[in-house]
Design a protein around this motif. Structure first.
Motif, PDB file in Angstrom:
ATOM      1  N   LEU A  28     101.085  84.345 135.185  1.00  0.00           N
ATOM      2  CA  LEU A  28     102.106  84.672 136.184  1.00  0.00           C
ATOM      3  C   LEU A  28     103.430  83.990 135.859  1.00  0.00           C
ATOM      4  N   ALA A  29     103.376  82.688 135.587  1.00  0.00           N
ATOM      5  CA  ALA A  29     104.605  81.966 135.242  1.00  0.00           C
ATOM      6  C   ALA A  29     105.135  82.399 133.886  1.00  0.00           C
ATOM      7  N   SER A  79     114.472  82.603 148.168  1.00  0.00           N
ATOM      8  CA  SER A  79     113.003  82.556 148.196  1.00  0.00           C
ATOM      9  C   SER A  79     112.514  82.294 149.614  1.00  0.00           C
ATOM     10  N   TRP A  80     111.210  82.390 149.810  1.00  0.00           N
ATOM     11  CA  TRP A  80     110.612  82.097 151.107  1.00  0.00           C
ATOM     12  C   TRP A  80     110.748  80.606 151.405  1.00  0.00           C
ATOM     13  N   ARG A 133      94.038  90.976 139.924  1.00  0.00           N
ATOM     14  CA  ARG A 133      93.450  89.719 140.365  1.00  0.00           C
ATOM     15  C   ARG A 133      93.551  88.624 139.305  1.00  0.00           C
ATOM     16  N   ALA A 134      93.101  88.914 138.074  1.00  0.00           N
ATOM     17  CA  ALA A 134      93.090  87.883 137.031  1.00  0.00           C
ATOM     18  C   ALA A 134      94.504  87.394 136.734  1.00  0.00           C
ATOM     19  N   TYR A 135      95.458  88.294 136.797  1.00  0.00           N
ATOM     20  CA  TYR A 135      96.855  87.917 136.571  1.00  0.00           C
ATOM     21  C   TYR A 135      97.369  87.049 137.716  1.00  0.00           C
ATOM     22  N   GLY A 136      97.028  87.421 138.942  1.00  0.00           N
ATOM     23  CA  GLY A 136      97.542  86.722 140.110  1.00  0.00           C
ATOM     24  C   GLY A 136      97.032  85.302 140.263  1.00  0.00           C
ATOM     25  N   VAL A 137      95.783  85.060 139.834  1.00  0.00           N
ATOM     26  CA  VAL A 137      95.213  83.709 139.985  1.00  0.00           C
ATOM     27  C   VAL A 137      95.466  82.837 138.763  1.00  0.00           C
ATOM     28  N   VAL A 158     110.823  83.253 143.611  1.00  0.00           N
ATOM     29  CA  VAL A 158     110.824  84.687 143.927  1.00  0.00           C
ATOM     30  C   VAL A 158     109.818  85.417 143.047  1.00  0.00           C
ATOM     31  N   TRP A 159     109.761  85.053 141.770  1.00  0.00           N
ATOM     32  CA  TRP A 159     108.825  85.722 140.864  1.00  0.00           C
ATOM     33  C   TRP A 159     107.375  85.380 141.203  1.00  0.00           C
ATOM     34  N   MET A 160     107.111  84.144 141.571  1.00  0.00           N
ATOM     35  CA  MET A 160     105.742  83.719 141.853  1.00  0.00           C
ATOM     36  C   MET A 160     105.206  84.316 143.150  1.00  0.00           C
ATOM     37  N   ARG A 161     106.063  84.821 144.005  1.00  0.00           N
ATOM     38  CA  ARG A 161     105.615  85.535 145.207  1.00  0.00           C
ATOM     39  C   ARG A 161     105.282  86.968 144.781  1.00  0.00           C
TER      40      ARG A 161
END
Length: 342
Positions: free
Chosen positions: A166-167, A196-197, A118-122, A250-253
């Motif tokens: 994340l980045a 990417s999406w 969670r902490a990494y994702g936000v 792609v990485w940020m997804r």
């Protein structure tokens, strides 16, 4: 007493079919003549779909290779040493004995990597990633989002753009594929457009409306573990830079599971039979957390990538439905033929 009766009348729902629950209703009566054929039909349908999924999946090809370099026999063993890891290059050789039909999707894979933490994702600033310049540098009380800690500022107290864990941890190994023809290396073109999406590229992420893009990043610094700033991620295509860079998107997804693949490139025309060499710029460290790095080549079908489990699951459920229909038929026949039934 009269007051209580008046209150009950006031609180009473209207005398309508809806409020008094007098609407017409239908309740199915499940009999053996309905349930048993229904189970048979569902079972046959599931088995048919399962066979189609299983056969299609078996016809797909997947080539996966580990290049972590833990084993001494690995061609990337020397690059796994943290001291030699910077700008280290290694190559994987492989042979295809038949045509790898296109389009072929080229993935990189990581294991034991918890992007769903969670902490990494936000740990990112949505205002930055939407191109809002007010969140790039100090502007009154507006600063990069606190969730970006500890990657908000560098040692000189300059804001990091894009900020956050994340980045900062973006995958940065690069690959070049060559086919060996008569001892000569011929580069295989890798297509990185549209990987990417669509929603990420067109809606979720935006670059600042500044031209040239470099000027939008004045007064900021790149993430600590990036070799190039965001506006130089792709020197060959100016439209593929900043926060809409395909590899960045792609990485940020984030992946939901600790072992995952992410799309790196596409090979539109497939790979003919022959000998190949994949040259790797080995930059991304994973051994410290017992992770592994892999590359995978795969083609797809109408059902997606290779996934035999889905076909097997349909076959098992369909078979269980048929077995249950037989069991119910036997029980129904036994109950109707027993003397007690009369």
């Amino acid at each position: 007493m009269q007051k209580k009766e008046n209150q009950e009348v006031e609180n009473r729902p209207d005398n309508t079919a809806f409020t008094q629950q007098r609407l017409p209703a239908w309740q199915p009566i499940l009999s053996a003549g309905i349930v048993i054929p229904l189970f048979v039909l569902v079972g046959l349908a599931f088995i048919g779909i399962g066979v189609a999924l299983f056969v299609t999946s078996r016809n797909l090809h997947v080539l996966e290779m580990d290049y972590t370099g833990v084993e001494k026999t690995s061609p990337c063993f020397s690059c796994s040493d943290p001291i030699k890891q910077k700008n280290c290059k290694c190559s994987l050789s492989f042979e295809l004995d038949k045509l790898f039909e296109g389009p072929v999707f080229f993935y990189y894979g990581l294991t034991n990597y918890f992007q769903n933490q969670r902490a990494y994702g936000v740990s990112k600033d949505y205002n930055q990633l939407s191109g809002d310049l007010d969140y790039f540098t100090f502007f009154f009380s507006i600063v990069p989002d606190s969730t970006c800690k500890p990657y908000r500022y560098d040692v000189n107290n300059k804001p990091i753009v894009p900020c956050g864990s994340l980045a900062n941890s973006m995958f940065n190994d690069t690959f070049n594929l060559y086919q060996m023809k008569n001892g000569v290396k011929e580069e295989v073109p890798l297509d990185g457009k549209g990987i990417s999406w669509w929603t990420d590229y067109n809606i979720k992420y935006r670059n600042p409306s500044v031209n040239p893009l470099r000027n939008a990043f004045n007064g900021t610094v790149k993430p600590l573990y990036w070799s190039k700033p965001a506006y130089e991620l792709d020197p060959t295509d100016t439209a593929n830079n900043g926060f809409i860079n395909q590899d960045f998107l792609v990485w940020m997804r984030r992946s939901a599971l600790p072992n995952f693949r992410k799309l790196y490139r596409r090979i539109t025309d497939g790979l003919p039979a022959g000998n190949y060499s994949l040259e790797i710029s080995y930059n991304y460290p994973v051994i410290a957390f017992d992770g592994k790095k892999k590359v995978a080549f795969s083609n797809v079908s109408w059902m997606g990538g290779k996934n035999e489990f889905l076909g097997i699951a349909y076959l098992v459920i369909g078979s269980l439905c048929l077995v249950m229909s037989v069991v119910m038929l036997i029980i129904y026949h036994w109950r109707n033929s027993s003397p007690d039934a009369n």
